[in-house]
Design a protein around this motif. Sequence first.
Motif, PDB file in Angstrom:
ATOM      1  N   VAL A 128     -59.732  -2.443   9.866  1.00  0.00           N
ATOM      2  CA  VAL A 128     -58.846  -2.932   8.812  1.00  0.00           C
ATOM      3  C   VAL A 128     -57.505  -3.289   9.438  1.00  0.00           C
ATOM      4  CG1 VAL A 128     -57.994  -0.621   8.145  1.00  0.00           C
ATOM      5  CG2 VAL A 128     -57.911  -2.502   6.503  1.00  0.00           C
ATOM      6  N   VAL A 129     -56.978  -4.456   9.074  1.00  0.00           N
ATOM      7  CA  VAL A 129     -55.708  -4.964   9.612  1.00  0.00           C
ATOM      8  C   VAL A 129     -54.772  -5.219   8.436  1.00  0.00           C
ATOM      9  CG1 VAL A 129     -54.585  -6.760  10.977  1.00  0.00           C
ATOM     10  CG2 VAL A 129     -56.943  -6.088  11.516  1.00  0.00           C
ATOM     11  N   GLY A 130     -53.661  -4.486   8.375  1.00  0.00           N
ATOM     12  CA  GLY A 130     -52.725  -4.645   7.266  1.00  0.00           C
ATOM     13  C   GLY A 130     -51.351  -5.052   7.742  1.00  0.00           C
ATOM     14  N   HIS A 131     -50.747  -6.008   7.051  1.00  0.00           N
ATOM     15  CA  HIS A 131     -49.388  -6.434   7.374  1.00  0.00           C
ATOM     16  C   HIS A 131     -48.448  -6.080   6.234  1.00  0.00           C
ATOM     17  CE1 HIS A 131     -46.054  -9.449   7.157  1.00  0.00           C
ATOM     18  NE2 HIS A 131     -45.919  -9.020   8.394  1.00  0.00           N
ATOM     19  N   SER A 132     -47.291  -5.484   6.563  1.00  0.00           N
ATOM     20  CA  SER A 132     -46.228  -5.212   5.590  1.00  0.00           C
ATOM     21  C   SER A 132     -46.775  -4.403   4.411  1.00  0.00           C
ATOM     22  CB  SER A 132     -45.595  -6.534   5.148  1.00  0.00           C
ATOM     23  OG  SER A 132     -44.428  -6.314   4.408  1.00  0.00           O
ATOM     24  N   PHE A 133     -46.741  -4.935   3.182  1.00  0.00           N
ATOM     25  CA  PHE A 133     -47.300  -4.215   2.035  1.00  0.00           C
ATOM     26  C   PHE A 133     -48.766  -3.877   2.288  1.00  0.00           C
ATOM     27  CE2 PHE A 133     -49.185  -4.467  -2.398  1.00  0.00           C
ATOM     28  CZ  PHE A 133     -48.752  -3.202  -2.786  1.00  0.00           C
ATOM     29  N   GLY A 134     -49.455  -4.755   3.012  1.00  0.00           N
ATOM     30  CA  GLY A 134     -50.840  -4.464   3.387  1.00  0.00           C
ATOM     31  C   GLY A 134     -50.960  -3.246   4.268  1.00  0.00           C
ATOM     32  N   ASP A 150     -61.490   1.539  13.114  1.00  0.00           N
ATOM     33  CA  ASP A 150     -60.140   1.408  13.674  1.00  0.00           C
ATOM     34  C   ASP A 150     -59.225   0.772  12.635  1.00  0.00           C
ATOM     35  OD1 ASP A 150     -60.744   1.886  16.737  1.00  0.00           O
ATOM     36  OD2 ASP A 150     -62.224   0.423  16.069  1.00  0.00           O
ATOM     37  N   ALA A 151     -57.908   0.875  12.891  1.00  0.00           N
ATOM     38  CA  ALA A 151     -56.932   0.254  12.016  1.00  0.00           C
ATOM     39  C   ALA A 151     -55.825  -0.385  12.847  1.00  0.00           C
ATOM     40  CB  ALA A 151     -56.331   1.276  11.056  1.00  0.00           C
ATOM     41  N   VAL A 152     -55.298  -1.489  12.337  1.00  0.00           N
ATOM     42  CA  VAL A 152     -54.151  -2.167  12.943  1.00  0.00           C
ATOM     43  C   VAL A 152     -53.125  -2.400  11.840  1.00  0.00           C
ATOM     44  CG1 VAL A 152     -53.315  -4.222  14.143  1.00  0.00           C
ATOM     45  CG2 VAL A 152     -55.609  -3.336  14.652  1.00  0.00           C
ATOM     46  N   LEU A 153     -51.893  -1.975  12.073  1.00  0.00           N
ATOM     47  CA  LEU A 153     -50.816  -2.173  11.106  1.00  0.00           C
ATOM     48  C   LEU A 153     -49.729  -3.020  11.756  1.00  0.00           C
ATOM     49  CD1 LEU A 153     -50.555   1.444   9.637  1.00  0.00           C
ATOM     50  CD2 LEU A 153     -52.063  -0.430   8.926  1.00  0.00           C
ATOM     51  N   ILE A 154     -49.489  -4.211  11.212  1.00  0.00           N
ATOM     52  CA  ILE A 154     -48.507  -5.149  11.741  1.00  0.00           C
ATOM     53  C   ILE A 154     -47.259  -5.092  10.862  1.00  0.00           C
ATOM     54  CG2 ILE A 154     -48.052  -7.556  12.345  1.00  0.00           C
ATOM     55  CD1 ILE A 154     -51.090  -7.979  12.467  1.00  0.00           C
ATOM     56  N   ASN A 155     -46.086  -4.963  11.495  1.00  0.00           N
ATOM     57  CA  ASN A 155     -44.849  -4.735  10.732  1.00  0.00           C
ATOM     58  C   ASN A 155     -45.054  -3.648   9.688  1.00  0.00           C
ATOM     59  OD1 ASN A 155     -44.136  -8.155  11.055  1.00  0.00           O
ATOM     60  ND2 ASN A 155     -42.624  -6.599  11.624  1.00  0.00           N
ATOM     61  N   ALA A 250     -49.322   9.038   7.007  1.00  0.00           N
ATOM     62  CA  ALA A 250     -49.598   8.973   8.447  1.00  0.00           C
ATOM     63  C   ALA A 250     -50.438  10.134   8.975  1.00  0.00           C
ATOM     64  CB  ALA A 250     -48.281   8.890   9.220  1.00  0.00           C
ATOM     65  N   ALA A 251     -50.124  11.337   8.589  1.00  0.00           N
ATOM     66  CA  ALA A 251     -50.819  12.512   9.143  1.00  0.00           C
ATOM     67  C   ALA A 251     -52.298  12.529   8.777  1.00  0.00           C
ATOM     68  CB  ALA A 251     -50.145  13.791   8.667  1.00  0.00           C
ATOM     69  N   ARG A 252     -52.682  11.802   7.725  1.00  0.00           N
ATOM     70  CA  ARG A 252     -54.083  11.793   7.273  1.00  0.00           C
ATOM     71  C   ARG A 252     -54.824  10.538   7.715  1.00  0.00           C
ATOM     72  NH1 ARG A 252     -53.671  11.970   1.300  1.00  0.00           N
ATOM     73  NH2 ARG A 252     -51.481  11.380   1.585  1.00  0.00           N
ATOM     74  N   VAL A 253     -54.156   9.688   8.496  1.00  0.00           N
ATOM     75  CA  VAL A 253     -54.832   8.507   9.054  1.00  0.00           C
ATOM     76  C   VAL A 253     -55.395   8.917  10.409  1.00  0.00           C
ATOM     77  CG1 VAL A 253     -54.546   6.132   9.855  1.00  0.00           C
ATOM     78  CG2 VAL A 253     -53.318   6.915   7.817  1.00  0.00           C
ATOM     79  N   THR A 254     -56.658   9.249  10.452  1.00  0.00           N
ATOM     80  CA  THR A 254     -57.245   9.872  11.638  1.00  0.00           C
ATOM     81  C   THR A 254     -57.980   8.895  12.551  1.00  0.00           C
ATOM     82  OG1 THR A 254     -59.226  10.440  10.371  1.00  0.00           O
ATOM     83  CG2 THR A 254     -57.477  12.094  10.481  1.00  0.00           C
ATOM     84  N   VAL A 255     -58.248   7.676  12.102  1.00  0.00           N
ATOM     85  CA  VAL A 255     -58.946   6.719  12.959  1.00  0.00           C
ATOM     86  C   VAL A 255     -57.980   6.188  14.020  1.00  0.00           C
ATOM     87  CG1 VAL A 255     -60.519   6.022  11.115  1.00  0.00           C
ATOM     88  CG2 VAL A 255     -58.402   4.718  11.491  1.00  0.00           C
ATOM     89  N   PRO A 256     -58.484   5.716  15.161  1.00  0.00           N
ATOM     90  CA  PRO A 256     -57.594   5.087  16.147  1.00  0.00           C
ATOM     91  C   PRO A 256     -56.809   3.953  15.489  1.00  0.00           C
ATOM     92  CG  PRO A 256     -59.764   5.434  17.087  1.00  0.00           C
ATOM     93  CD  PRO A 256     -59.894   5.745  15.628  1.00  0.00           C
ATOM     94  N   THR A 257     -55.490   3.986  15.650  1.00  0.00           N
ATOM     95  CA  THR A 257     -54.624   3.043  14.933  1.00  0.00           C
ATOM     96  C   THR A 257     -53.621   2.411  15.877  1.00  0.00           C
ATOM     97  OG1 THR A 257     -54.826   4.335  12.876  1.00  0.00           O
ATOM     98  CG2 THR A 257     -52.972   2.800  13.041  1.00  0.00           C
ATOM     99  N   LEU A 258     -53.506   1.090  15.779  1.00  0.00           N
ATOM    100  CA  LEU A 258     -52.510   0.337  16.529  1.00  0.00           C
ATOM    101  C   LEU A 258     -51.387  -0.069  15.589  1.00  0.00           C
ATOM    102  CD1 LEU A 258     -51.514  -1.288  19.036  1.00  0.00           C
ATOM    103  CD2 LEU A 258     -52.897  -3.206  18.180  1.00  0.00           C
ATOM    104  N   LEU A 259     -50.163   0.288  15.958  1.00  0.00           N
ATOM    105  CA  LEU A 259     -48.969  -0.133  15.224  1.00  0.00           C
ATOM    106  C   LEU A 259     -48.293  -1.237  16.027  1.00  0.00           C
ATOM    107  CD1 LEU A 259     -47.572   3.467  14.572  1.00  0.00           C
ATOM    108  CD2 LEU A 259     -48.983   2.133  12.994  1.00  0.00           C
ATOM    109  N   ILE A 260     -48.084  -2.394  15.403  1.00  0.00           N
ATOM    110  CA  ILE A 260     -47.370  -3.492  16.052  1.00  0.00           C
ATOM    111  C   ILE A 260     -46.063  -3.690  15.297  1.00  0.00           C
ATOM    112  CG2 ILE A 260     -47.456  -5.888  16.802  1.00  0.00           C
ATOM    113  CD1 ILE A 260     -50.481  -5.776  16.641  1.00  0.00           C
ATOM    114  N   ALA A 261     -44.975  -3.260  15.918  1.00  0.00           N
ATOM    115  CA  ALA A 261     -43.674  -3.242  15.251  1.00  0.00           C
ATOM    116  C   ALA A 261     -42.695  -4.188  15.943  1.00  0.00           C
ATOM    117  CB  ALA A 261     -43.111  -1.822  15.235  1.00  0.00           C
ATOM    118  N   ALA A 262     -41.610  -4.488  15.243  1.00  0.00           N
ATOM    119  CA  ALA A 262     -40.562  -5.364  15.756  1.00  0.00           C
ATOM    120  C   ALA A 262     -39.292  -4.559  16.007  1.00  0.00           C
ATOM    121  CB  ALA A 262     -40.277  -6.483  14.757  1.00  0.00           C
ATOM    122  N   ASP A 263     -38.526  -4.995  16.992  1.00  0.00           N
ATOM    123  CA  ASP A 263     -37.291  -4.265  17.302  1.00  0.00           C
ATOM    124  C   ASP A 263     -36.153  -4.614  16.356  1.00  0.00           C
ATOM    125  OD1 ASP A 263     -36.699  -6.822  18.181  1.00  0.00           O
ATOM    126  OD2 ASP A 263     -35.757  -6.175  20.054  1.00  0.00           O
TER     127      ASP A 263
END
Length: 317
Positions: A128-134, A150-155, A250-263
């Motif tokens: 699952v790939v979620g951006h912002s509100f997603g 797996d999960a990917v969270l963008i911004n 966050a503490a209950r998200v147990t699958v491997p997760t990628l966070l892609i954040a901006a500075d």
Amino acid sequence: MTVASPYAVELARLPVTTRTLALAGSSTRVWEYGAAGADATARADADTVLVVVHGFRGDHHGLEPVIAQLGAPRESAAARRRIVAPDLPGFGDSGPLSAGHDVDGYVEWLRELVDRVREESPRARLVVVGHSFGSIVSSAALAGGLEVDDAVLINPISAPALKGPKGLMTRLAIFYYWFSAAVPEKLGFALLRSGLVVRIVSITMSRTKDRQLLRWIHDQHSRYFSAFASRAVVLDAFRGSVSHDVSEYAARVTVPTLLIAADDDDITPLAAQYEVERAMPDARLVVLENVGHLIHYERPVEAADAIEAFLAEERPA
């Protein structure tokens, strides 16, 4: 006049199919990218499926620049990859939910979508790939037991919006949505679709100095940022976006997760992204520099590269 996409060539190479699914009372319009989403046989043979959840007030077009990179046939790995990109219920071409358009309502919808995808691609690795509100909807669903690999969270919105670097802007936004809800419906609907407000938001979130890219970003927001079913839908979703954040799940998200954040994200300070990375049992954080809340528009190549590297990681059997 429509501004040409900088990513049009890559996107044009991808097979695309569309269909409408009945999910959580919504007639959800879904776009599927890649040969593995072309028909029932191809879906059954898919080895990786990415379910993409876009942000507040947008639709599936917003994440197409990232999809174009992930689905490109530059590597054999993409050949059996299926990318499922719905319009969130009540936005774009999807009908509204039968329940409220808050985080809980979207979580239930996402569960039904993932269940449908899993039935169609039973042997596939599911991401699952979620951006912002997603990112909020995705993390809430994962914390509630959504089964994916797996999960990917963008911004990711990793802290309360009012505590973000530009909390004043959030307060102004809250007033804007409150006022739009308080006035008669016809006027409120017009305010919510105001081209001037959309342009102000677009200018505020953009960081690129590339004028052509900036013109395209503004055009994207003008074309797709006001496609919602009703005033009630957009107001419910806005309340959900400012009332919740990834840190509470966050503490209950147990699958491997990628966070892609901006500075330089106006909504979430970088320190909060590191806190969420530490709170998640199995997370890794990639920070992109000189970009804000529009990674999907301004830095999709780097975002896709980070996702490809994440998917290529060795996992325990």
